[in-house]
Design a protein around this motif. Structure first.
Motif, PDB file in Angstrom:
ATOM      1  N   LEU A 145       0.836  -1.205   0.000  1.00  0.00           N
ATOM      2  CA  LEU A 145       0.000   0.000   0.000  1.00  0.00           C
ATOM      3  C   LEU A 145       0.867   1.249   0.000  1.00  0.00           C
ATOM      4  O   LEU A 145       0.604   2.208  -0.747  1.00  0.00           O
ATOM      5  CB  LEU A 145      -0.917  -0.017   1.228  1.00  0.00           C
ATOM      6  N   GLN A 146       1.916   1.245   0.808  1.00  0.00           N
ATOM      7  CA  GLN A 146       2.792   2.418   0.865  1.00  0.00           C
ATOM      8  C   GLN A 146       3.515   2.635  -0.461  1.00  0.00           C
ATOM      9  O   GLN A 146       3.713   3.774  -0.891  1.00  0.00           O
ATOM     10  CB  GLN A 146       3.793   2.249   2.010  1.00  0.00           C
ATOM     11  N   MET A 147       3.910   1.548  -1.121  1.00  0.00           N
ATOM     12  CA  MET A 147       4.548   1.684  -2.437  1.00  0.00           C
ATOM     13  C   MET A 147       3.603   2.348  -3.432  1.00  0.00           C
ATOM     14  O   MET A 147       4.011   3.213  -4.220  1.00  0.00           O
ATOM     15  CB  MET A 147       4.966   0.305  -2.959  1.00  0.00           C
ATOM     16  N   ILE A 148       2.344   1.922  -3.424  1.00  0.00           N
ATOM     17  CA  ILE A 148       1.371   2.505  -4.351  1.00  0.00           C
ATOM     18  C   ILE A 148       1.161   3.976  -4.023  1.00  0.00           C
ATOM     19  O   ILE A 148       1.086   4.825  -4.928  1.00  0.00           O
ATOM     20  CB  ILE A 148       0.048   1.720  -4.292  1.00  0.00           C
ATOM     21  N   GLN A 149       1.082   4.296  -2.742  1.00  0.00           N
ATOM     22  CA  GLN A 149       0.908   5.692  -2.352  1.00  0.00           C
ATOM     23  C   GLN A 149       2.104   6.543  -2.762  1.00  0.00           C
ATOM     24  O   GLN A 149       1.944   7.681  -3.228  1.00  0.00           O
ATOM     25  CB  GLN A 149       0.668   5.775  -0.843  1.00  0.00           C
ATOM     26  N   GLU A 150       3.310   5.983  -2.620  1.00  0.00           N
ATOM     27  CA  GLU A 150       4.509   6.722  -3.023  1.00  0.00           C
ATOM     28  C   GLU A 150       4.579   6.905  -4.530  1.00  0.00           C
ATOM     29  O   GLU A 150       5.138   7.893  -5.020  1.00  0.00           O
ATOM     30  CB  GLU A 150       5.750   5.986  -2.521  1.00  0.00           C
ATOM     31  N   SER A 151       3.989   5.959  -5.285  1.00  0.00           N
ATOM     32  CA  SER A 151       4.015   6.078  -6.747  1.00  0.00           C
ATOM     33  C   SER A 151       3.015   7.107  -7.256  1.00  0.00           C
ATOM     34  O   SER A 151       3.073   7.505  -8.415  1.00  0.00           O
ATOM     35  CB  SER A 151       3.706   4.712  -7.387  1.00  0.00           C
ATOM     36  N   ALA A 152       2.079   7.513  -6.381  1.00  0.00           N
ATOM     37  CA  ALA A 152       1.033   8.472  -6.794  1.00  0.00           C
ATOM     38  C   ALA A 152       0.869   9.550  -5.733  1.00  0.00           C
ATOM     39  O   ALA A 152      -0.180   9.641  -5.074  1.00  0.00           O
ATOM     40  CB  ALA A 152      -0.281   7.731  -7.034  1.00  0.00           C
ATOM     41  N   PRO A 153       1.892  10.395  -5.524  1.00  0.00           N
ATOM     42  CA  PRO A 153       1.808  11.417  -4.469  1.00  0.00           C
ATOM     43  C   PRO A 153       0.733  12.469  -4.738  1.00  0.00           C
ATOM     44  O   PRO A 153       0.327  13.181  -3.824  1.00  0.00           O
ATOM     45  CB  PRO A 153       3.210  12.044  -4.479  1.00  0.00           C
ATOM     46  N   GLU A 154       0.290  12.552  -6.002  1.00  0.00           N
ATOM     47  CA  GLU A 154      -0.736  13.551  -6.334  1.00  0.00           C
ATOM     48  C   GLU A 154      -2.128  13.137  -5.875  1.00  0.00           C
ATOM     49  O   GLU A 154      -3.061  13.959  -5.866  1.00  0.00           O
ATOM     50  CB  GLU A 154      -0.744  13.801  -7.847  1.00  0.00           C
ATOM     51  N   VAL A 155      -2.298  11.887  -5.496  1.00  0.00           N
ATOM     52  CA  VAL A 155      -3.614  11.388  -5.075  1.00  0.00           C
ATOM     53  C   VAL A 155      -3.882  11.778  -3.627  1.00  0.00           C
ATOM     54  O   VAL A 155      -3.008  11.655  -2.764  1.00  0.00           O
ATOM     55  CB  VAL A 155      -3.692   9.854  -5.233  1.00  0.00           C
ATOM     56  N   ASN A 156      -5.079  12.249  -3.361  1.00  0.00           N
ATOM     57  CA  ASN A 156      -5.479  12.615  -2.006  1.00  0.00           C
ATOM     58  C   ASN A 156      -6.067  11.382  -1.320  1.00  0.00           C
ATOM     59  O   ASN A 156      -7.261  11.097  -1.423  1.00  0.00           O
ATOM     60  CB  ASN A 156      -6.502  13.760  -2.036  1.00  0.00           C
ATOM     61  N   TRP A 157      -5.236  10.634  -0.624  1.00  0.00           N
ATOM     62  CA  TRP A 157      -5.666   9.395   0.005  1.00  0.00           C
ATOM     63  C   TRP A 157      -6.480   9.693   1.258  1.00  0.00           C
ATOM     64  O   TRP A 157      -6.141  10.597   2.021  1.00  0.00           O
ATOM     65  CB  TRP A 157      -4.451   8.544   0.381  1.00  0.00           C
ATOM     66  N   PRO A 158      -7.532   8.914   1.517  1.00  0.00           N
ATOM     67  CA  PRO A 158      -8.301   9.107   2.752  1.00  0.00           C
ATOM     68  C   PRO A 158      -7.444   8.835   3.985  1.00  0.00           C
ATOM     69  O   PRO A 158      -6.503   8.033   3.945  1.00  0.00           O
ATOM     70  CB  PRO A 158      -9.452   8.110   2.620  1.00  0.00           C
ATOM     71  N   GLU A 159      -7.797   9.501   5.085  1.00  0.00           N
ATOM     72  CA  GLU A 159      -6.969   9.459   6.275  1.00  0.00           C
ATOM     73  C   GLU A 159      -6.799   8.051   6.840  1.00  0.00           C
ATOM     74  O   GLU A 159      -5.728   7.704   7.345  1.00  0.00           O
ATOM     75  CB  GLU A 159      -7.575  10.360   7.350  1.00  0.00           C
ATOM     76  N   PHE A 160      -7.829   7.198   6.718  1.00  0.00           N
ATOM     77  CA  PHE A 160      -7.712   5.867   7.318  1.00  0.00           C
ATOM     78  C   PHE A 160      -6.644   5.007   6.650  1.00  0.00           C
ATOM     79  O   PHE A 160      -6.165   4.034   7.221  1.00  0.00           O
ATOM     80  CB  PHE A 160      -9.070   5.134   7.308  1.00  0.00           C
ATOM     81  N   THR A 161      -6.246   5.357   5.422  1.00  0.00           N
ATOM     82  CA  THR A 161      -5.182   4.596   4.759  1.00  0.00           C
ATOM     83  C   THR A 161      -3.799   5.057   5.190  1.00  0.00           C
ATOM     84  O   THR A 161      -2.799   4.402   4.878  1.00  0.00           O
ATOM     85  CB  THR A 161      -5.277   4.728   3.227  1.00  0.00           C
ATOM     86  N   LEU A 162      -3.719   6.189   5.873  1.00  0.00           N
ATOM     87  CA  LEU A 162      -2.432   6.744   6.281  1.00  0.00           C
ATOM     88  C   LEU A 162      -2.076   6.386   7.708  1.00  0.00           C
ATOM     89  O   LEU A 162      -0.963   6.642   8.155  1.00  0.00           O
ATOM     90  CB  LEU A 162      -2.448   8.276   6.138  1.00  0.00           C
ATOM     91  N   SER A 163      -2.985   5.787   8.452  1.00  0.00           N
ATOM     92  CA  SER A 163      -2.727   5.444   9.841  1.00  0.00           C
ATOM     93  C   SER A 163      -1.642   4.387   9.931  1.00  0.00           C
ATOM     94  O   SER A 163      -1.495   3.528   9.062  1.00  0.00           O
ATOM     95  CB  SER A 163      -4.000   4.916  10.509  1.00  0.00           C
ATOM     96  N   ASN A 164      -0.870   4.478  11.017  1.00  0.00           N
ATOM     97  CA  ASN A 164       0.193   3.510  11.334  1.00  0.00           C
ATOM     98  C   ASN A 164       1.352   3.540  10.343  1.00  0.00           C
ATOM     99  O   ASN A 164       2.228   2.701  10.408  1.00  0.00           O
ATOM    100  CB  ASN A 164      -0.348   2.064  11.392  1.00  0.00           C
ATOM    101  N   GLN A 165       1.376   4.507   9.423  1.00  0.00           N
ATOM    102  CA  GLN A 165       2.467   4.490   8.442  1.00  0.00           C
ATOM    103  C   GLN A 165       3.789   4.900   9.060  1.00  0.00           C
ATOM    104  O   GLN A 165       4.839   4.442   8.651  1.00  0.00           O
ATOM    105  CB  GLN A 165       2.133   5.401   7.263  1.00  0.00           C
ATOM    106  N   THR A 166       3.714   5.771  10.071  1.00  0.00           N
ATOM    107  CA  THR A 166       4.964   6.199  10.693  1.00  0.00           C
ATOM    108  C   THR A 166       5.682   5.029  11.320  1.00  0.00           C
ATOM    109  O   THR A 166       6.878   4.820  11.130  1.00  0.00           O
ATOM    110  CB  THR A 166       4.684   7.269  11.761  1.00  0.00           C
ATOM    111  N   GLU A 167       4.933   4.183  12.055  1.00  0.00           N
ATOM    112  CA  GLU A 167       5.563   3.067  12.748  1.00  0.00           C
ATOM    113  C   GLU A 167       5.932   1.942  11.810  1.00  0.00           C
ATOM    114  O   GLU A 167       6.774   1.112  12.124  1.00  0.00           O
ATOM    115  CB  GLU A 167       4.644   2.550  13.845  1.00  0.00           C
ATOM    116  N   THR A 168       5.313   1.854  10.632  1.00  0.00           N
ATOM    117  CA  THR A 168       5.627   0.768   9.702  1.00  0.00           C
ATOM    118  C   THR A 168       6.566   1.201   8.588  1.00  0.00           C
ATOM    119  O   THR A 168       6.964   0.395   7.783  1.00  0.00           O
ATOM    120  CB  THR A 168       4.342   0.224   9.051  1.00  0.00           C
ATOM    121  N   LYS A 169       6.943   2.490   8.573  1.00  0.00           N
ATOM    122  CA  LYS A 169       7.776   3.001   7.486  1.00  0.00           C
ATOM    123  C   LYS A 169       9.124   2.289   7.416  1.00  0.00           C
ATOM    124  O   LYS A 169       9.568   1.872   6.361  1.00  0.00           O
ATOM    125  CB  LYS A 169       8.001   4.510   7.668  1.00  0.00           C
TER     126      LYS A 169
END
Length: 716
Positions: A294-318
């Protein structure tokens, strides 16, 4: 560092942990098979003692204060050509303990286990439903503490990530806020990509794929329930009974095309994931995915406004995502990966001698400094670029850098940089790449630096600092580090964060291309000792582009462990490959006796390097032992031989005896060896040589010596 192989995990931060095992059916039958990567953890727990092949040792397992007897056996699997370490039960008492404590796994696997005894297919249990056994060392060898972790103690609040293929059903399912799949298909058979709906829980995240792109992401509102086919799907020919999950759809704008991320997702090798080996999407419905994907897909499309629930826990899993985004290839996957690289290179219209890709790989694995030599126009620079591209390192992502060498370079500042009159540090191109590769988020990515026309300037002058620090490699935790190239204290405070204490990181590979003519400089032994010199002067011009296949050949991004050295000292390989080390060293001893006459004998550095090359070749099963040693003679020994004396000729003839594998009339050939090299010119000797390529090179060197009065490896 966390090591994970199949169902086993090891955490280096827990000093007494041997390993954590996910419960599977073997736990209820006989015990467990231990992956080869975990053998060392058990041997350490046993006081360093290894078990002979075909033998076993009694083991005591301590669980909740109770003692259970088992055995640790090194099984000789002759049919598979390997040995396997297994932990086996001695009584039904342990089996009964496992069934009672792991009731959930026992029932879950039993319900899905094939009933046909001949069907050995494993039942996959997702992490969120998994139960575990942890093994810990004690003060007593062959006595382990066993900790059982049932699901009620292992409940994971983190969301699972899923991937659903919808196509024509997308609009109907989105309208109702659901995903749905039948229980069975034709013939009453279920499909694993339908069964996965049972594992979906509230709060999970689903990526919705249709028509070549991801257009929606959803959050699961309720766990899966049995439900009849929705009225919106009444026109389909699926069974009426199915599984239904209610979700909340969120549109992604713009849509994210599969081609933006599929190559990177391949590197994750997700079990029962949606991406197949050709970087396309598998046929099926609901597939397993993970947070790294999921993070790879998000990084490949930084222009997309992802909903907040998809961004949770990313800091600890980065950090986990950084480490695991490109998986480490196991030994048995290296040969196939090199074939994929070869295929990629040929599909770009370039053809290189057989075995060259394997040789380049083994050389880089042995030491991260390789020299490619050959006549102008043979594709040396292109080989470096295409090899890097094939494993995901390109100029666009900064992992491939071409540095043309200038004739006026005379010191390391031309590569590393210098301080100007104001005291500001002006980094050279090499320093910029080293600084980028040294960042923690890039440790898993290989970086290639191609020094083009490397010997237009004197290598010993501008490359001296690199030549020195390469020899200071040492392990520091899980990384290989070197001495500093730039000291922090010598820089201004504002330059220190990026370039202070800069060293040669273990994910940087230096490859120089050279032509040997009147415009270039020769190499000293200091350079040759530290590099494998790969020459390809034998050119077949009658090679043409192939149009037999229109299939697109994809790149295969790899983790840096694919290329990084595993051995720095001979002691690292001696115990496991004693016979191979002895065999190679004995050959080198005989060669050294010959080379001593012209003071060109080799030291421990070259001995170790050749042994490492031979060990890697044996591990990955790429070339025969004779072929591998042939290449090392050609690349590490013969470049040291040059001169015009009769002693040089005698050395070449004695070396020729060894590579041919038969006795030659050396005394007669000292007068005139034209008969010998004339046969090589006519290809009469090529089928008789034990070490073919070295024999061919020695024949050319003898011819040069007789015709020109001087010979060198570099003259052909």
């Amino acid at each position: 560092m966390i090591t994970q192989v199949r169902s086993w995990t090891h955490d280096d931060s827990i000093t007494t942990m041997i390993g954590r095992k996910k419960v599977d059916w073997s736990i209820f039958e006989y015990g467990t098979t231990i992956p080869n990567d975990f053998r060392s953890y058990f041997y350490v727990a046993n006081g360093g003692e290894e078990i002979e092949i075909g033998k076993g040792k009694q083991v005591t397992l301590i669980c909740d204060g109770n003692l259970y007897q088992a055995s640790l056996r090194n099984v000789d699997q002759k049919s598979a050509g390997r040995e396997t370490l297994q932990l086996r039960y001695h009584s039904t008492e342990i089996k009964e303990l496992m069934i009672s404590r792991f009731k959930h796994s026992y029932e879950y696997i039993s319900a899905r286990k094939p009933q046909d005894p001949g069907n050995k297919k494993q039942v996959f249990v997702s992490d969120v439903l998994a139960e575990y056994i942890e093994f810990y060392s004690t003060d007593i060898p062959y006595t382990y503490e066993m900790k059982l972790i049932p699901i009620e103690n292992n409940y994971n609040l983190a969301p699972n990530i899923w991937w659903v293929n919808q196509g024509a059903t997308l609009s109907e399912e989105k309208e109702e806020g659901i995903i749905w799949a039948p229980l069975t298909g034709k013939g009453g058979r279920s499909q694993y990509h339908w069964d996965t709906l049972d594992e979906v829980k509230q709060g999970d995240i689903i990526l919705h794929y249709a028509n070549g792109s991801i257009g929606y992401v959803s959050k699961v509102l309720e766990e899966c329930v049995r439900a009849q086919k929705p009225s919106s799907m009444s026109s389909s020919n699926w069974d009426e009974q199915g599984r239904l999950v209610r979700v909340e759809y969120h549109m992604l704008q713009p849509k994210i095309a599969l081609t933006q991320f599929s190559q990177n997702i391949m590197g994750l090798q997700i079990g029962q994931g949606p991406i197949h080996s050709g970087a396309g999407v598998k046929q099926g419905y609901l597939f397993r995915f993970n947070i790294e994907g999921l993070q790879m897909i998000q990084e490949s499309a930084p222009e997309v406004n992802w909903p907040e629930f998809t961004l949770s826990n990313q800091t600890e899993t980065k950090e986990k995502a950084v480490v695991t985004s490109l998986l480490i290839l196991k030994d048995d996957g290296v040969a196939d990966t090199l074939k994929q690289i070869q295929l990629y290179v040929s599909h770009q219209g370039f053809h290189y001698p057989k075995g060259l890709i394997e040789n380049l790989y083994l050389s880089l694995k042995t030491k991260p400094f390789v020299i490619l030599a050959g006549v102008s126009g043979t594709g040396k620079t292109k080989l470096v670029k295409l090899f890097a591209e094939a494993i995901g390192a390109t100029g666009d992502n900064g992992q491939f850098t071409l540095i043309p060498v200038r004739p006026d370079w005379s010191d390391p500042s031309d590569l590393l940089g210098y301080k100007d009159l104001s005291g500001a540090f002006r980094p050279g191109r090499l320093a910029e790449v080293l600084a980028e590769a040294s960042k923690p988020e890039n440790h898993h990515r290989p970086y290639f630096i191609c020094l083009d026309e490397m010997n237009l300037a004197r290598v010993e002058y501008y490359f001296s600092d690199l030549l020195s620090v390469i020899e200071t490699q040492e392990w520091q935790g899980e990384r290989i580090v070197t001495s500093k190239l730039i000291n922090r204290d010598s820089l201004r405070e504002e330059d220190q964060p990026l370039y202070g204490d800069l060293y040669l990181p273990d994910n940087v590979y230096l490859i120089g291309t050279v032509n040997m003519d009147e415009t270039t400089h020769p190499f000293s032994k200091k350079v040759l000792d530290r590099a494998n010199t790969i020459e390809f002067n034998y050119i077949d011009l009658q090679q043409y582009p192939s149009f037999t296949s229109s299939e697109k050949v994809t790149t295969l991004p790899v983790h840096n462990h694919f290329l990084r050295s595993d051995y720095l000292q001979l002691v690292d390989v001696y115990q496991e490959y004693t016979d191979l080390v002895h065999s190679a060293t004995e050959k080198l001893v005989r060669i050294n006796h010959i080379l001593e006459e012209i003071h060109s004998h080799v030291g421990f550095r070259i001995r170790d390097s050749i042994c490492f090359y031979m060990v890697y070749n044996k591990r990955f099963e790429l070339l025969s032992d004779d072929e591998a040693f042939d290449l090392q003679l050609l690349q590490k020994i013969l470049p040291r031989v040059q001169g015009s004396s009769m002693s040089v000729k005698r050395v070449l003839l004695q070396l020729m005896q060894g590579v041919l594998g038969r006795t030659l009339p050396v005394a007669e050939l000292l007068e005139d060896s034209s008969e010998l090299y004339a046969k090589w010119n006519d290809n009469q000797e090529e089928t008789k040589a034990k070490h073919l390529q070295s024999a061919r090179k020695i024949a050319f060197m003898l011819r040069r010596l007789e015709e020109d009065g001087f010979t060198s490896y570099w003259l052909s």
